[in-house]
Design a protein around this motif. Sequence first.
Motif, PDB file in Angstrom:
ATOM      1  N   ALA A  88      -5.780   8.775  -7.097  1.00 26.06           N
ATOM      2  CA  ALA A  88      -4.348   8.995  -7.264  1.00 26.06           C
ATOM      3  C   ALA A  88      -4.040   9.376  -8.698  1.00 26.06           C
ATOM      4  CB  ALA A  88      -3.555   7.756  -6.868  1.00 26.06           C
ATOM      5  N   PRO A 142     -10.309   7.020  -2.276  1.00 29.72           N
ATOM      6  CA  PRO A 142      -9.077   7.711  -2.663  1.00 29.72           C
ATOM      7  C   PRO A 142      -8.939   7.821  -4.176  1.00 29.72           C
ATOM      8  CG  PRO A 142      -8.588   5.504  -1.855  1.00 29.72           C
ATOM      9  CD  PRO A 142     -10.042   5.722  -1.624  1.00 29.72           C
ATOM     10  N   THR A 156      -3.139  -2.404  -9.979  1.00 26.08           N
ATOM     11  CA  THR A 156      -3.347  -1.777  -8.676  1.00 26.08           C
ATOM     12  C   THR A 156      -4.765  -2.034  -8.169  1.00 26.08           C
ATOM     13  OG1 THR A 156      -4.078   0.305  -9.674  1.00 26.08           O
ATOM     14  CG2 THR A 156      -1.720   0.083  -9.187  1.00 26.08           C
ATOM     15  N   TRP A 189       0.820  -1.205   0.000  1.00 30.50           N
ATOM     16  CA  TRP A 189       0.000   0.000   0.000  1.00 30.50           C
ATOM     17  C   TRP A 189       0.860   1.263   0.000  1.00 30.50           C
ATOM     18  CZ3 TRP A 189      -5.060   0.658  -0.761  1.00 30.50           C
ATOM     19  CH2 TRP A 189      -5.937  -0.403  -0.534  1.00 30.50           C
ATOM     20  N   GLY A 215      -3.860   4.615   0.024  1.00 28.58           N
ATOM     21  CA  GLY A 215      -4.339   5.181  -1.232  1.00 28.58           C
ATOM     22  C   GLY A 215      -4.399   4.164  -2.345  1.00 28.58           C
ATOM     23  N   VAL A 216      -3.237   3.590  -2.705  1.00 30.79           N
ATOM     24  CA  VAL A 216      -3.135   2.651  -3.826  1.00 30.79           C
ATOM     25  C   VAL A 216      -2.433   1.389  -3.342  1.00 30.79           C
ATOM     26  CG1 VAL A 216      -2.139   2.253  -6.106  1.00 30.79           C
ATOM     27  CG2 VAL A 216      -3.010   4.517  -5.513  1.00 30.79           C
ATOM     28  N   SER A 250      -7.622   0.109  -5.501  1.00 32.79           N
ATOM     29  CA  SER A 250      -7.913   1.281  -4.686  1.00 32.79           C
ATOM     30  C   SER A 250      -9.379   1.231  -4.308  1.00 32.79           C
ATOM     31  CB  SER A 250      -7.599   2.575  -5.437  1.00 32.79           C
ATOM     32  OG  SER A 250      -7.782   3.697  -4.605  1.00 32.79           O
ATOM     33  N   VAL A 268      -1.843  11.181  -4.064  1.00 35.15           N
ATOM     34  CA  VAL A 268      -3.093  10.623  -3.566  1.00 35.15           C
ATOM     35  C   VAL A 268      -3.956  11.712  -2.938  1.00 35.15           C
ATOM     36  CG1 VAL A 268      -4.135   8.917  -2.031  1.00 35.15           C
ATOM     37  CG2 VAL A 268      -1.948   8.419  -3.154  1.00 35.15           C
ATOM     38  N   PRO A 297      -6.765   9.887   0.966  1.00 35.08           N
ATOM     39  CA  PRO A 297      -6.388   8.521   1.358  1.00 35.08           C
ATOM     40  C   PRO A 297      -7.308   8.018   2.459  1.00 35.08           C
ATOM     41  CG  PRO A 297      -4.803  10.111   2.212  1.00 35.08           C
ATOM     42  CD  PRO A 297      -5.701  10.864   1.287  1.00 35.08           C
ATOM     43  N   GLY A 357     -10.446   5.458  -6.929  1.00 38.72           N
ATOM     44  CA  GLY A 357     -10.875   4.412  -6.013  1.00 38.72           C
ATOM     45  C   GLY A 357     -12.373   4.197  -6.071  1.00 38.72           C
TER      46      GLY A 357
END
Length: 503
Positions: A417, A415, A404, A380, A481-482, A406, A462, A465, A431
């Motif tokens: 990014a 979130p 990824t 993360w 965030g990711v 999110s 981000v 988050p 996200g």
Amino acid sequence: MLPDPSDRLLLRAALDPPAEALACFARWREQIDLNDVAGTSFRLLPLVYHHIGAIMPDDAIKARLRGIARHAWLRSRSRWHLCSAAIDRLAQRGVPFMLTKGTALVVLFGGVMELRVQSDCDILVPPDHAGAAVETMFELGFVAPRLAPGTFHVEDHRSMHGLDFALAAGEFGLLDLHWRPLLDVESEALAEEFFERAHAETLNGRAVRVPSLEHVFLQAAIHGSKFEEPLRHDWMADCHLMMRLAGERIRWRGLWASAERHGLAGLLEETLDLLADTVLPPLPSRVWRRPSGRATALERREAGARLKHPADRSRTDWLALDLKRLHRSDPGLSGQPLDACLPTLRRRMRVPTLPRRPDDDHGPLWFVSGWSHIEPHGRWSDGSVAVLALRPPPGPARTLVLRTVSVAPVDQPAPMARIVAAGRSLARLQGREGEEPTVTETVLDLSEVEAEDGWIVLQFRVTDPFIPARLERRGDPRQLGVLFVSAAWAAETPEQDAESTAA
């Protein structure tokens, strides 16, 4: 979080002159049932007994406190066999080490310090020996909650400042192995300074090293004053007792010089002011006050943010924490006034600068900053900015497939990014709120991105988050965030692709 009124009374009962301490303890007893005492209050009771037990008028209460103090002493002693086994094996493997925090206080002072509730043994090793030290703990049969044997990686060395170890699952915190003295200082320069100024002592007949008095005090003040659960304010007792027992031997100007060098002076100033507002220090303020300068508004904001529960921190709080973390990560900047560094720090938040990569690390991925420890499904991002570097493939074609995740729970902002390279926005990862985590593939054309020292550098910026602690006060305090799962150049073979994962 600041001590509540009852904790202040108990701190004063442990530290004030005896007559005043006895009065504070009587007032504390009017408010608190001894059967309900837990957390930081329980940790202070052995010190209260040591300080005023002999003059307590209530024999029953005196006997209760004597039993608690005896239990704390025996518990501390029971930790020494774990510590002894660890330092013996580290010595056999030629890994330099020193004892820090509460363990160092006991070695240096004994006596009253042996009545601290010693929940663990703290060991510091040089950063370049972290891998060997972690391997040694696993060889001894220790387990770690965040790491499996054989999986410690250079990225874990950077994203964590240490690991908790124990001999059985569910009993963590019995031995703390660190390679950075403070979580707040990512630079390795502070650890190097700790070892340069350490001196020799003995523990159970074994030769050990402990930090200088200045570094022991600095670590107690900075580490202790950060919010953690369960709440603890016994760091105030540690600092107060060090002032009382060794105040004339502490080189206060040397302490402040070290704090200035590593960007900690404003934080230390605010921390000592908090201590003085809670319990009257045993030394005049002219001895321990910062000799020059005052904390800036940003430093005061950081100090206040550190005392808050992560769920209660504002965006401005997190920005102050991020700026000061970046300030301390570069020894060339940390010794300069923060205000003078702000233009550079803002620029580095936009276009990051790569630190030195270990010569023996030839991995295809580099989690430069802003990433947490490895987890079963990936790694993360933690904070508002995370930096990832990748070794480019041969040839001009540079198409990267990024995988990824999110996501955020229902009723929590999802979130978002932006992926940025060389100041140019390449993609947006949005996200999803309240959905099952699913892996998203993002294809990035990096053919026009110039490599920096052999690396393609991506920045994940981000917004909003997710902080799990906002859902549960004792939850995960990270800013998630990711979740990075993997990255692969489009032309890579499956075997190469397997190397470009979060591990």
